[in-house]
Design an enzyme around this catalytic site. Structure first.
Site, mmCIF file in Angstrom:
data_model
loop_
_atom_site.group_PDB
_atom_site.id
_atom_site.type_symbol
_atom_site.label_atom_id
_atom_site.label_comp_id
_atom_site.label_asym_id
_atom_site.label_seq_id
_atom_site.Cartn_x
_atom_site.Cartn_y
_atom_site.Cartn_z
ATOM 1 N N TYR A 54 111.987 -95.007 34.371
ATOM 2 C CA TYR A 54 110.774 -95.680 33.909
ATOM 3 C C TYR A 54 110.186 -94.962 32.700
ATOM 4 O O TYR A 54 109.683 -95.601 31.766
ATOM 5 C CB TYR A 54 109.722 -95.752 35.018
ATOM 6 C CG TYR A 54 110.156 -96.534 36.239
ATOM 7 C CD1 TYR A 54 110.951 -97.686 36.134
ATOM 8 C CD2 TYR A 54 109.785 -96.134 37.508
ATOM 9 C CE1 TYR A 54 111.340 -98.399 37.259
ATOM 10 C CE2 TYR A 54 110.161 -96.844 38.641
ATOM 11 C CZ TYR A 54 110.941 -97.969 38.506
ATOM 12 O OH TYR A 54 111.328 -98.675 39.619
ATOM 13 N N GLU A 59 98.927 -90.538 21.762
ATOM 14 C CA GLU A 59 99.266 -91.863 21.221
ATOM 15 C C GLU A 59 99.927 -92.737 22.287
ATOM 16 O O GLU A 59 99.673 -93.955 22.342
ATOM 17 C CB GLU A 59 100.187 -91.733 20.012
ATOM 18 C CG GLU A 59 100.479 -93.037 19.312
ATOM 19 C CD GLU A 59 99.247 -93.671 18.691
ATOM 20 O OE1 GLU A 59 98.942 -94.839 19.049
ATOM 21 O OE2 GLU A 59 98.598 -93.025 17.858
ATOM 22 N N HIS A 93 87.607 -111.565 22.615
ATOM 23 C CA HIS A 93 86.867 -110.328 22.344
ATOM 24 C C HIS A 93 85.906 -110.035 23.499
ATOM 25 O O HIS A 93 85.184 -110.925 23.964
ATOM 26 C CB HIS A 93 86.089 -110.437 21.041
ATOM 27 C CG HIS A 93 85.240 -109.236 20.771
ATOM 28 N ND1 HIS A 93 85.791 -107.994 20.527
ATOM 29 C CD2 HIS A 93 83.910 -109.069 20.743
ATOM 30 C CE1 HIS A 93 84.812 -107.119 20.354
ATOM 31 N NE2 HIS A 93 83.653 -107.757 20.472
ATOM 32 N N ASP A 128 88.739 -98.485 21.134
ATOM 33 C CA ASP A 128 88.137 -97.542 20.192
ATOM 34 C C ASP A 128 88.168 -96.111 20.732
ATOM 35 O O ASP A 128 88.427 -95.162 19.986
ATOM 36 C CB ASP A 128 86.691 -97.938 19.879
ATOM 37 C CG ASP A 128 86.592 -99.219 19.057
ATOM 38 O OD1 ASP A 128 87.626 -99.659 18.509
ATOM 39 O OD2 ASP A 128 85.475 -99.777 18.969
#
Length: 129
Positions: free
Chosen positions: A27, A80, A97, A106
């Site tokens: 995985y 990341e 949204h 963010d």
């Protein structure tokens, strides 16, 4: 060692023993392949690692400093990967949204930025002596 795919106490089916380790590794590699395929930021940061890790290892500095330089680059990739996972989950929930979805993305992006700043700081302090 007994290996089973029976449901555990959390209600999730799972494996035990060596089978669990093998499945988890599979995985993990699947996730790395998906990140590399779908996330340009991962590819860019891997390129930075490929370029700068050998430089770090050839510098005339202590082994601890070499480890710090390379680890700071790897940390950026780790953050990341987490950010990409957050973005994938948010996108899976819906494309409309929503304030919380935007905030999650963010904050993940901010985490990547902070890890990049930390890496730059470490490189500046060690290499820029």
């Amino acid at each position: 060692m007994i290996q089973s795919n029976a449901t555990d106490s959390s209600g999730k089916p799972g494996f035990t023993g060596l089978t669990r380790v093998i499945k988890a590794t599979q995985y993990s590699f699947k996730g790395l392949r998906a990140a590399f395929k779908h996330e340009s930021a991962i590819r860019q940061e891997l390129l930075l690692l490929i370029i700068f890790a050998p430089i770090a290892l050839t510098l005339d500095i202590t082994n601890v400093e070499k480890i710090l330089l390379v680890a700071s680059l790897v940390l950026v990739i780790i953050v990341e990967l987490i950010n990409s996972a957050i973005e994938a989950v948010v996108d899976r929930i819906g494309t409309e949204h929503h304030e919380l979805s935007g905030r999650a993305k963010d904050i993940g992006s901010a985490a990547v930025f902070v890890s990049l700043c930390l890496s730059a700081f470490i490189w500046f302090v060690i290499v820029g002596q």
